[in-house]
Scaffold this motif. Structure first.
Motif, mmCIF file in Angstrom:
data_model
loop_
_atom_site.group_PDB
_atom_site.id
_atom_site.type_symbol
_atom_site.label_atom_id
_atom_site.label_comp_id
_atom_site.label_asym_id
_atom_site.label_seq_id
_atom_site.Cartn_x
_atom_site.Cartn_y
_atom_site.Cartn_z
ATOM 1 N N THR A 237 -51.514 47.879 3.671
ATOM 2 C CA THR A 237 -52.690 47.428 4.432
ATOM 3 C C THR A 237 -52.620 47.835 5.900
ATOM 4 O OG1 THR A 237 -51.599 45.277 4.770
ATOM 5 C CG2 THR A 237 -53.137 45.459 2.915
ATOM 6 N N GLY B 292 -68.005 46.782 -5.377
ATOM 7 C CA GLY B 292 -66.652 46.242 -5.412
ATOM 8 C C GLY B 292 -65.557 47.255 -5.623
ATOM 9 N N LEU B 293 -64.449 46.754 -6.150
ATOM 10 C CA LEU B 293 -63.257 47.560 -6.381
ATOM 11 C C LEU B 293 -63.526 48.607 -7.450
ATOM 12 C CD1 LEU B 293 -60.699 44.625 -6.462
ATOM 13 C CD2 LEU B 293 -61.022 46.261 -4.597
ATOM 14 N N ARG C 249 -67.157 51.018 -4.732
ATOM 15 C CA ARG C 249 -67.307 51.287 -3.301
ATOM 16 C C ARG C 249 -65.964 51.619 -2.656
ATOM 17 N NH1 ARG C 249 -66.904 49.317 1.635
ATOM 18 N NH2 ARG C 249 -66.135 47.260 1.041
ATOM 19 N N VAL C 250 -64.923 50.932 -3.057
ATOM 20 C CA VAL C 250 -63.584 51.196 -2.516
ATOM 21 C C VAL C 250 -62.572 51.266 -3.655
ATOM 22 C CG1 VAL C 250 -64.044 50.063 -0.295
ATOM 23 C CG2 VAL C 250 -63.088 48.729 -2.178
ATOM 24 N N THR D 264 -59.014 50.443 -5.488
ATOM 25 C CA THR D 264 -58.087 49.328 -5.453
ATOM 26 C C THR D 264 -56.823 49.697 -4.674
ATOM 27 O OG1 THR D 264 -56.646 47.915 -6.793
ATOM 28 C CG2 THR D 264 -57.213 50.063 -7.709
ATOM 29 N N GLU E 135 -56.858 41.070 -4.137
ATOM 30 C CA GLU E 135 -57.868 41.757 -3.323
ATOM 31 C C GLU E 135 -59.273 41.450 -3.816
ATOM 32 O OE1 GLU E 135 -57.687 46.077 -3.559
ATOM 33 O OE2 GLU E 135 -57.147 45.988 -5.680
ATOM 34 N N ALA F 278 -63.528 42.987 -2.934
ATOM 35 C CA ALA F 278 -64.372 43.924 -2.188
ATOM 36 C C ALA F 278 -65.826 43.651 -2.507
ATOM 37 C CB ALA F 278 -64.020 45.372 -2.522
ATOM 38 N N ASN F 279 -66.667 43.803 -1.489
ATOM 39 C CA ASN F 279 -68.115 43.716 -1.652
ATOM 40 C C ASN F 279 -68.758 44.598 -0.587
ATOM 41 O OD1 ASN F 279 -68.227 42.090 0.774
ATOM 42 N ND2 ASN F 279 -67.635 40.337 -0.488
ATOM 43 N N HIS G 275 -63.510 44.856 2.453
ATOM 44 C CA HIS G 275 -62.435 44.917 1.464
ATOM 45 C C HIS G 275 -61.380 43.960 1.998
ATOM 46 C CE1 HIS G 275 -59.401 47.675 -0.909
ATOM 47 N NE2 HIS G 275 -59.445 46.443 -1.381
ATOM 48 N N LYS H 283 -60.701 44.679 5.834
ATOM 49 C CA LYS H 283 -61.186 45.970 6.303
ATOM 50 C C LYS H 283 -62.711 45.904 6.237
ATOM 51 C CE LYS H 283 -60.546 50.931 5.479
ATOM 52 N NZ LYS H 283 -59.924 51.917 4.569
ATOM 53 N N ASN I 16 -66.683 46.662 6.326
ATOM 54 C CA ASN I 16 -67.461 47.820 5.918
ATOM 55 C C ASN I 16 -68.500 48.118 6.997
ATOM 56 O OD1 ASN I 16 -68.658 49.886 4.496
ATOM 57 N ND2 ASN I 16 -69.830 48.536 3.152
#
Length: 200
Positions: free
Chosen positions: A19, A81-82, A85-86, A88, A124, A126-127, A131, A155, A157
């Protein structure tokens, strides 16, 4: 109780190497006094908890608002999400972490467990806004025992994520986390007689 960032950054956690491009938002001491082998019990308590259904009306209202806003604006859709968009954080695992068990799955929260070690667990989420990583550690408490410690790393967005994190910060610090600490403490005390579970 909130702790200085150094309470997290000074520990030799494996999460640091995964991270480096995340911001450390919060570090909290958890009201979970215990022995050296009770970390799995803490992990299970957090994974099965539901902060949106706790005893605080204010927290329940904030969670309801968040989920409704997310639904209306499409923040939480499958493409946000994972793996969409990003990627894992498992994709960043060094060789010695790849076969590590992830730990228990979550009952209600939209987190995905990453890895479980003897004194460290990470998950983790993410949306569209960010993240994020929730990290739990099991640390000496200075009196011969141990306690849990939670860190939140994020992190954002873009501008949306940065603005969103800034907007919710006071609510997190003044309402959400204090209520979560009380809920964790009640769950911990209620399960004081349980044996420490082992997760594979």
């Amino acid at each position: 109780m909130r702790l200085p960032n150094t309470a997290h950054t000074s520990q030799p956690w494996r999460i640091h190497e995964l991270t480096r491009d995340f911001q450390l938002e919060d570090v909290w001491a958890l009201p979970t006094p215990g022995g050296p082998d009770e970390f799995p019990r803490l992990v299970r308590a957090v994974a099965t908890g539901d902060p949106s259904n706790g005893s605080s009306p204010a927290v329940r209202a904030l969670w309801a608002i968040r989920w409704k806003v997310g639904e209306l604006l499409g923040w939480d859709g499958p493409d946000a999400g994972l793996g969409s968009r990003v990627p894992t954080l498992r994709d960043r695992f060094p060789a010695d972490l790849r076969d590590t068990p992830s730990g228990p799955g979550f009952g209600t929260l939209p987190f995905t467990a990453l890895y479980l070690l003897g004194d460290e667990w990470a998950a983790e989420i993410a949306n569209r806004t960010m993240h994020g990583v929730m990290h739990l550690g099991w640390v000496p408490d200075g009196t011969g025992g141990h306690r849990g410690q939670m860190a939140v790393l994020v992190k954002p967005n873009g501008l949306l994520g940065t603005a969103y994190m800034a907007a919710i910060r006071p609510f997190r610090h003044l309402i959400v986390y204090p209520a979560a600490m009380r809920q964790i403490e009640r769950a911990w005390q209620a399960g004081a007689g349980e044996p420490a579970p082992v997760h594979g």
